[in-house]
Design an enzyme around this catalytic site. Structure first.
Site, PDB file in Angstrom:
ATOM      1  N   ARG A 133       9.438  62.086   8.589  1.00  0.00           N
ATOM      2  CA  ARG A 133      10.824  61.829   9.296  1.00  0.00           C
ATOM      3  C   ARG A 133      10.927  60.904  10.340  1.00  0.00           C
ATOM      4  O   ARG A 133       9.805  61.144  11.189  1.00  0.00           O
ATOM      5  CB  ARG A 133      11.442  63.285   9.379  1.00  0.00           C
ATOM      6  CG  ARG A 133      11.618  63.898   8.026  1.00  0.00           C
ATOM      7  CD  ARG A 133      11.980  65.416   8.105  1.00  0.00           C
ATOM      8  NE  ARG A 133      11.718  66.360   7.081  1.00  0.00           N
ATOM      9  CZ  ARG A 133      11.774  67.672   7.020  1.00  0.00           C
ATOM     10  NH1 ARG A 133      12.076  68.213   8.161  1.00  0.00           N
ATOM     11  NH2 ARG A 133      11.355  68.306   5.912  1.00  0.00           N
ATOM     12  N   ASP A 177      13.567  60.826  13.543  1.00  0.00           N
ATOM     13  CA  ASP A 177      14.614  61.368  14.207  1.00  0.00           C
ATOM     14  C   ASP A 177      15.880  60.328  14.246  1.00  0.00           C
ATOM     15  O   ASP A 177      15.677  59.173  14.151  1.00  0.00           O
ATOM     16  CB  ASP A 177      14.511  61.815  15.844  1.00  0.00           C
ATOM     17  CG  ASP A 177      13.294  62.923  15.939  1.00  0.00           C
ATOM     18  OD1 ASP A 177      13.281  63.626  14.946  1.00  0.00           O
ATOM     19  OD2 ASP A 177      12.846  63.122  16.854  1.00  0.00           O
ATOM     20  N   TYR A 223       2.702  55.169  16.450  1.00  0.00           N
ATOM     21  CA  TYR A 223       3.792  55.128  16.878  1.00  0.00           C
ATOM     22  C   TYR A 223       3.551  54.215  18.403  1.00  0.00           C
ATOM     23  O   TYR A 223       2.714  54.327  19.026  1.00  0.00           O
ATOM     24  CB  TYR A 223       4.483  56.149  17.479  1.00  0.00           C
ATOM     25  CG  TYR A 223       5.145  57.056  16.380  1.00  0.00           C
ATOM     26  CD1 TYR A 223       6.354  57.076  15.887  1.00  0.00           C
ATOM     27  CD2 TYR A 223       4.208  57.985  15.431  1.00  0.00           C
ATOM     28  CE1 TYR A 223       6.892  57.695  14.773  1.00  0.00           C
ATOM     29  CE2 TYR A 223       4.716  58.870  14.445  1.00  0.00           C
ATOM     30  CZ  TYR A 223       6.132  58.640  14.037  1.00  0.00           C
ATOM     31  OH  TYR A 223       6.659  59.207  12.952  1.00  0.00           O
ATOM     32  N   ARG A 276       7.675  61.603  21.747  1.00  0.00           N
ATOM     33  CA  ARG A 276       8.590  61.472  22.602  1.00  0.00           C
ATOM     34  C   ARG A 276       8.331  62.205  23.737  1.00  0.00           C
ATOM     35  O   ARG A 276       8.634  62.108  25.108  1.00  0.00           O
ATOM     36  CB  ARG A 276       9.945  61.533  21.978  1.00  0.00           C
ATOM     37  CG  ARG A 276      10.522  60.462  21.257  1.00  0.00           C
ATOM     38  CD  ARG A 276      11.945  60.979  20.369  1.00  0.00           C
ATOM     39  NE  ARG A 276      13.058  61.154  21.310  1.00  0.00           N
ATOM     40  CZ  ARG A 276      13.916  61.946  20.665  1.00  0.00           C
ATOM     41  NH1 ARG A 276      14.322  61.963  19.456  1.00  0.00           N
ATOM     42  NH2 ARG A 276      14.730  62.005  21.647  1.00  0.00           N
TER      43      ARG A 276
END
Lengths: 252, 252
Positions: free
Chosen positions: A50, A52, A110, A197
């Site tokens: 997933r 965000d 990422y 994050r």
């Protein structure tokens, strides 16, 4: 029954994230509706993970199953003609039925982007986090080395994370500056909710001397979220790529 | 009376261009209204040149005159707090009263960006022109050399261009590919309306073998707009930088 693997690119700004939510359109639903226009029926599209609300993907892998015999090209060009301009299928390939989109991934990368200048940038506002104070890259790189290996990332997970274990493996963290842009590329076996994050936010806190680089070690020994850095905002985060073991299939 | 030079960055997507128009908000008007919040009165802001609707600027120089003694910092941080997030002042400096924002420029550099891939890119859609057919960069570079020097650019100007002469000087055209992105950087003494977009469109037409590289030479000898290439769309164009003779002033 065919299993089709898609690579999907999206600008996440306007979405509530990959997964369907009551509070806005999801990437998943939008892709499923466009695919239904081609297939004549709705199918479930399962992604590698997933993202965000507000997070982007350069190449999100996802699979669906279908009895349809239509060519792979239709799952790219055909589906794209039914998608809004902030989502596009990049490629489609047929994979074996046993292909595991979640458990089968070898590594994910990422990228987190920081715009580091005393004035904000209109041209980078949708794709980066604006940090005014000049960041100390040497300290951030020193800290980043502590992430490498397998650790308990409990201090780096979002409050409502539902993962069974918080042990994760990080292979590489690469921090580069190009003008006012700083990119933090993180590759690992898998990630908890908000993990990249919070890693980026903690590295930025170290870059502005709120913590010492060794603070990362402490966060593994005393894995409490309240001791970590800020959660960097969603718009700076991109899923770059998910690696699967090499195989040979037809692809469009 | 002080003369203040600003450097302004903007995402042109939502604007009718630099100059005030009846059909939508302009960059100029938006900057003047924000500045009026700081100065207490509206002043005229004159830019180094106009940009068309949808065109972006990394660093557009502009000047205004004021009797106000407030510090330069207020023209950056103060004005930015009154600007929308797609426009921001990057710096402010005091220049001599004789400073000429239009006639005084030595050179301007524009960047045109093409996204060259058979599938569209959601992440590059606002900042590039999507061209599906693989472009022949060798042919484009061969063609680009013909632009260098002083020529009659009548074949490369928009229909309602009001310039007195169509003679312009091009110093450099640099074409680079980075993944699916192709950038065309053009530096010259000055540009006619739509000139960089028609240069980029003609280079792309050469890259897809609609014309030979020598077609540029013909367009200088027979300067008719209808013989040139397409006008590349606005969203791929950025004003990168305008050079002025070096001087020493205080700057924030």
């Amino acid at each position: 029954m065919r299993t089709i693997k898609l690579i999907i690119q999206y600008d996440g700004t306007a979405y509530c994230g990959w997964q369907e939510q009551p509070n806005g359109p999801s990437i998943q639903e939008t892709v499923e509706l466009a695919l239904a226009k081609i297939l004549g029926q709705r199918v479930r599209v399962q992604s590698s993970g997933r993202t965000d609300a507000g997070v982007h993907a350069l190449a999100m892998p996802a699979v669906f199953k279908t009895e349809s015999g239509i060519p792979l090209k239709a799952f790219v060009d055909g589906v794209n003609s039914h998608l809004p301009d902030d989502i596009a299928i990049q490629s489609a390939e047929e994979v074996p039925e046993c292909f595991r989109i979640i458990g089968g991934a070898v590594a994910k990368t990422y990228r987190y982007t920081v715009y580091n200048h005393h004035v904000r940038s209109p041209l980078c506002r949708r794709t980066s986090w604006h940090v005014r104070q000049t960041l100390d890259l040497a300290k951030m790189r020193e800290a980043a080395r502590h992430f490498i290996g397998e650790h308990d990332f409990s201090a780096f997970k979002g409050r409502n994370c539902s993962a069974v274990t918080s042990i994760r493996r990080i292979d590489e963290v690469n921090i580069q500056r190009n003008g006012h842009l700083i990119t933090i590329d993180v590759t690992g076996g898998g990630f908890l909710k908000n993990m990249v994050r919070i890693m980026a936010g903690t590295l930025v806190d170290i870059g502005r001397h709120r913590f010492e680089p060794e603070h990362i070690v402490l966060l593994f020994e005393q894995p409490e979220r309240r001791l970590g850095g800020v959660t960097a905002p969603a718009q700076g985060l991109y899923l770059l790529n998910v690696q699967y073991p090499a195989e040979n299939h037809s692809e469009y």
